[in-house]
Design an enzyme around this catalytic site. Sequence first.
Site, mmCIF file in Angstrom:
data_model
loop_
_atom_site.group_PDB
_atom_site.id
_atom_site.type_symbol
_atom_site.label_atom_id
_atom_site.label_comp_id
_atom_site.label_asym_id
_atom_site.label_seq_id
_atom_site.Cartn_x
_atom_site.Cartn_y
_atom_site.Cartn_z
ATOM 1 N N LEU A 158 0.954 -1.237 -0.237
ATOM 2 C CA LEU A 158 -0.055 0.109 -0.066
ATOM 3 C C LEU A 158 0.842 1.161 0.042
ATOM 4 O O LEU A 158 0.934 1.733 1.111
ATOM 5 C CB LEU A 158 -0.837 -0.044 1.174
ATOM 6 N N HIS A 159 1.462 1.382 -1.213
ATOM 7 C CA HIS A 159 2.505 2.695 -1.415
ATOM 8 C C HIS A 159 1.609 3.883 -1.465
ATOM 9 O O HIS A 159 0.134 3.763 -1.416
ATOM 10 C CB HIS A 159 3.460 2.605 -2.500
ATOM 11 N N THR A 160 2.166 5.060 -1.684
ATOM 12 C CA THR A 160 1.604 6.358 -1.477
ATOM 13 C C THR A 160 0.215 6.598 -2.285
ATOM 14 O O THR A 160 -0.804 6.970 -1.780
ATOM 15 C CB THR A 160 2.722 7.519 -1.558
ATOM 16 N N ALA B 66 -2.517 4.246 -1.287
ATOM 17 C CA ALA B 66 -2.819 4.487 0.023
ATOM 18 C C ALA B 66 -3.688 5.976 0.103
ATOM 19 O O ALA B 66 -4.696 6.101 0.966
ATOM 20 C CB ALA B 66 -1.755 4.685 0.851
#
Length: 85
Positions: free
Chosen positions: A14-16, A19
């Site tokens: 769940l990267h930027t 997210a």
Amino acid sequence: MYTRTVKLNAKDGLHTRPAALFVQEAKRFASEISIEAGGKSSSAKSLFKLQLLELSQGTEIRIVAQGEDAHQAIEHLSEYLGNLR
């Protein structure tokens, strides 16, 4: 209160970007929503706090919601996380 555990299958976790989209989806609900993983907990409505959980591929995530639309929130957000690739 409703809870559901989902496994994060997204290759990059769940990267930027996902997210931030997840937080936007969580903010659509009036219920209080939190994410638990690795013994830590965070508000699902705070990008900064969510990123502190360092959610990587294969992580078991517990979504907890409490409020008038908690069931709908759990259904929607667990589907969102399940569809990440």
